[in-house]
Design a protein around this motif. Structure first.
Motif, mmCIF file in Angstrom:
data_model
loop_
_atom_site.group_PDB
_atom_site.id
_atom_site.type_symbol
_atom_site.label_atom_id
_atom_site.label_comp_id
_atom_site.label_asym_id
_atom_site.label_seq_id
_atom_site.Cartn_x
_atom_site.Cartn_y
_atom_site.Cartn_z
ATOM 1 N N HIS A 126 6.796 -8.920 -5.568
ATOM 2 C CA HIS A 126 6.994 -7.541 -6.010
ATOM 3 C C HIS A 126 8.165 -6.900 -5.271
ATOM 4 C CE1 HIS A 126 3.265 -7.930 -8.173
ATOM 5 N NE2 HIS A 126 2.612 -8.213 -7.052
ATOM 6 N N ILE A 127 8.216 -7.133 -3.955
ATOM 7 C CA ILE A 127 9.335 -6.597 -3.165
ATOM 8 C C ILE A 127 10.627 -7.299 -3.560
ATOM 9 C CG2 ILE A 127 10.271 -6.259 -0.842
ATOM 10 C CD1 ILE A 127 7.435 -6.280 0.218
ATOM 11 N N PHE A 128 10.543 -8.597 -3.726
ATOM 12 C CA PHE A 128 11.727 -9.409 -3.978
ATOM 13 C C PHE A 128 12.418 -9.030 -5.278
ATOM 14 C CE2 PHE A 128 13.986 -12.966 -2.310
ATOM 15 C CZ PHE A 128 14.580 -13.607 -3.379
ATOM 16 N N THR A 129 11.653 -8.485 -6.232
ATOM 17 C CA THR A 129 12.225 -8.146 -7.542
ATOM 18 C C THR A 129 12.351 -6.641 -7.754
ATOM 19 O OG1 THR A 129 10.000 -8.257 -8.522
ATOM 20 C CG2 THR A 129 11.336 -10.257 -8.594
ATOM 21 N N SER A 130 12.155 -5.841 -6.681
ATOM 22 C CA SER A 130 12.201 -4.387 -6.816
ATOM 23 C C SER A 130 13.598 -3.837 -6.558
ATOM 24 C CB SER A 130 11.217 -3.735 -5.841
ATOM 25 O OG SER A 130 9.884 -4.060 -6.189
ATOM 26 N N ASP A 131 13.818 -2.625 -7.041
ATOM 27 C CA ASP A 131 15.087 -1.936 -6.855
ATOM 28 C C ASP A 131 14.881 -0.700 -5.995
ATOM 29 O OD1 ASP A 131 16.330 -3.772 -8.543
ATOM 30 O OD2 ASP A 131 15.906 -2.563 -10.327
ATOM 31 N N PHE A 132 15.954 -0.302 -5.304
ATOM 32 C CA PHE A 132 15.964 0.958 -4.563
ATOM 33 C C PHE A 132 17.389 1.482 -4.574
ATOM 34 C CE2 PHE A 132 16.317 3.273 -0.411
ATOM 35 C CZ PHE A 132 15.529 4.355 -0.776
ATOM 36 N N TRP A 141 0.826 -1.206 0.000
ATOM 37 C CA TRP A 141 0.000 0.000 0.000
ATOM 38 C C TRP A 141 0.862 1.258 0.000
ATOM 39 C CZ3 TRP A 141 -1.159 4.276 3.060
ATOM 40 C CH2 TRP A 141 -2.345 4.941 2.749
ATOM 41 N N PHE A 142 1.893 1.255 0.836
ATOM 42 C CA PHE A 142 2.761 2.430 0.893
ATOM 43 C C PHE A 142 3.625 2.537 -0.365
ATOM 44 C CE2 PHE A 142 2.019 2.507 5.560
ATOM 45 C CZ PHE A 142 1.677 3.854 5.650
ATOM 46 N N LYS A 143 3.907 1.400 -0.985
ATOM 47 C CA LYS A 143 4.642 1.455 -2.246
ATOM 48 C C LYS A 143 3.806 2.152 -3.316
ATOM 49 C CE LYS A 143 6.227 -0.072 -6.390
ATOM 50 N NZ LYS A 143 5.521 -0.040 -7.695
ATOM 51 N N MET A 144 2.512 1.827 -3.362
ATOM 52 C CA MET A 144 1.614 2.481 -4.317
ATOM 53 C C MET A 144 1.525 3.980 -4.034
ATOM 54 S SD MET A 144 -1.506 -0.296 -4.555
ATOM 55 C CE MET A 144 -2.458 0.829 -5.588
ATOM 56 N N LEU A 145 1.592 4.343 -2.772
ATOM 57 C CA LEU A 145 1.479 5.744 -2.381
ATOM 58 C C LEU A 145 2.752 6.518 -2.658
ATOM 59 C CD1 LEU A 145 -0.505 7.734 -0.931
ATOM 60 C CD2 LEU A 145 0.665 7.143 1.200
ATOM 61 N N LEU A 146 3.905 5.888 -2.391
ATOM 62 C CA LEU A 146 5.200 6.576 -2.459
ATOM 63 C C LEU A 146 6.001 6.239 -3.715
ATOM 64 C CD1 LEU A 146 6.215 6.078 1.285
ATOM 65 C CD2 LEU A 146 5.249 8.131 0.247
ATOM 66 N N GLY A 147 5.637 5.167 -4.402
ATOM 67 C CA GLY A 147 6.279 4.846 -5.666
ATOM 68 C C GLY A 147 7.474 3.924 -5.588
ATOM 69 N N ASN A 148 7.910 3.545 -4.370
ATOM 70 C CA ASN A 148 9.087 2.681 -4.259
ATOM 71 C C ASN A 148 9.052 1.927 -2.937
ATOM 72 O OD1 ASN A 148 12.074 2.068 -3.560
ATOM 73 N ND2 ASN A 148 12.128 2.614 -5.732
ATOM 74 N N TYR A 149 9.458 0.665 -2.966
ATOM 75 C CA TYR A 149 9.459 -0.137 -1.744
ATOM 76 C C TYR A 149 10.505 0.332 -0.738
ATOM 77 C CZ TYR A 149 6.100 -3.611 -3.334
ATOM 78 O OH TYR A 149 4.942 -4.237 -3.740
ATOM 79 N N GLY A 150 11.556 0.988 -1.201
ATOM 80 C CA GLY A 150 12.555 1.509 -0.272
ATOM 81 C C GLY A 150 11.946 2.535 0.667
#
Length: 253
Positions: free
Chosen positions: A154-160, A55-64
């Motif tokens: 989604h988290i496992f394959t994301s970049d920050f 949810w916060f990723k959708m809001l902020l644009g990045n899992y970091g």
């Protein structure tokens, strides 16, 4: 008193061993979240944590950044326990001269030493194990967070920044930051001044580095964020100068 110390040491070593074992061979399939028929553990901890991160990723644009916000929320939830832990730590430091006298007086009688030490704690209404409660509360949160990361594709394959959140930091920058901020946390919280925890000043950063070295970067990022928030909490709410000022005022009166 000695039994309490041994119990705490054994508990911490056990926790570290479990964490190291779970982190040695990361396997996403092993931690895959079963949304159709989840266990109680997944239903009440892992899935809510994973959905909150989404949810916060959708809001902020990045899992970091999502991890940053969730870390803040976790630290906010456990803050009352952190407050009690610090108050207990201060009280234990104030009692150290009395504890030393008891140890010297009953150094040849361990049973009497423990009895008198417990009487001292009871007299001042101190629980010597209170300092461990926040750590114990955070252990299931940390495991849930680990499984939420490993089970969320989604988290496992994301970049920050330069990091692949599902993989360890290839440049060891994050493990070094995790170790360094752990060291700073011990300094800021005054744990380095406590004879009972002083040995952990060097052991914990080394252990954290070894764990972060093999953890997914997302979990190491959570640890660094958490350390920074803890340091800021203590600098703002448990400033040593304020404590010294209060003591001086009390003495003057």
């Amino acid at each position: 008193m000695l039994k309490h110390k041994r119990s705490i040491a054994i508990l911490m070593l056990f926790v570290m061993a479990v964490v190291m074992l779970t982190g040695c061979t990361p396997n996403q399939q092993q931690y895959k979240i079963n949304h159709e028929n989840p266990s109680l553990w997944q239903k009440f901890l892992v899935i809510p944590m994973s959905e909150l991160l989404d949810w916060f990723k959708m809001l902020l644009g990045n899992y970091g950044w999502s991890i940053l916000v969730v870390t803040f929320l976790v630290r906010l939830i456990v803050f009352p326990l952190t407050w009690k832990q610090q108050q207990s730590s201060k009280a234990m430091q104030e009692l150290q001269p009395h504890i030393v006298k008891i140890r010297e007086k009953y150094k040849n009688n361990q049973q009497k030493l423990q009895e008198e030490t417990m009487k001292l704690f009871q007299k001042h209404n101190i629980n010597p194990m209170a300092g461990c409660f926040p750590m114990l509360i955070q252990i299931p949160i940390l495991f849930a967070f680990y499984q939420a990361i490993m089970g969320n594709e989604h988290i496992f394959t994301s970049d920050f920044l330069y990091l692949e959140l599902g993989q360890p930091d290839p440049y060891y920058i994050l493990p070094l930051l995790a170790a360094f901020t752990t060291y700073l946390q011990f300094i800021a919280t005054g744990a380095a001044d406590n004879p009972q925890t002083k040995v952990m000043l060097w052991i914990m950063p080394i252990m954290i580095f070894l764990l972060a070295y093999q953890f997914p970067s997302a979990l190491s990022l959570y640890w660094v964020y958490g350390n920074i928030f803890t340091i800021l909490q203590y600098l703002i709410f448990f400033n040593k100068k304020k404590v010294k000022g209060n003591v001086s005022e009390g003495t003057a009166r």
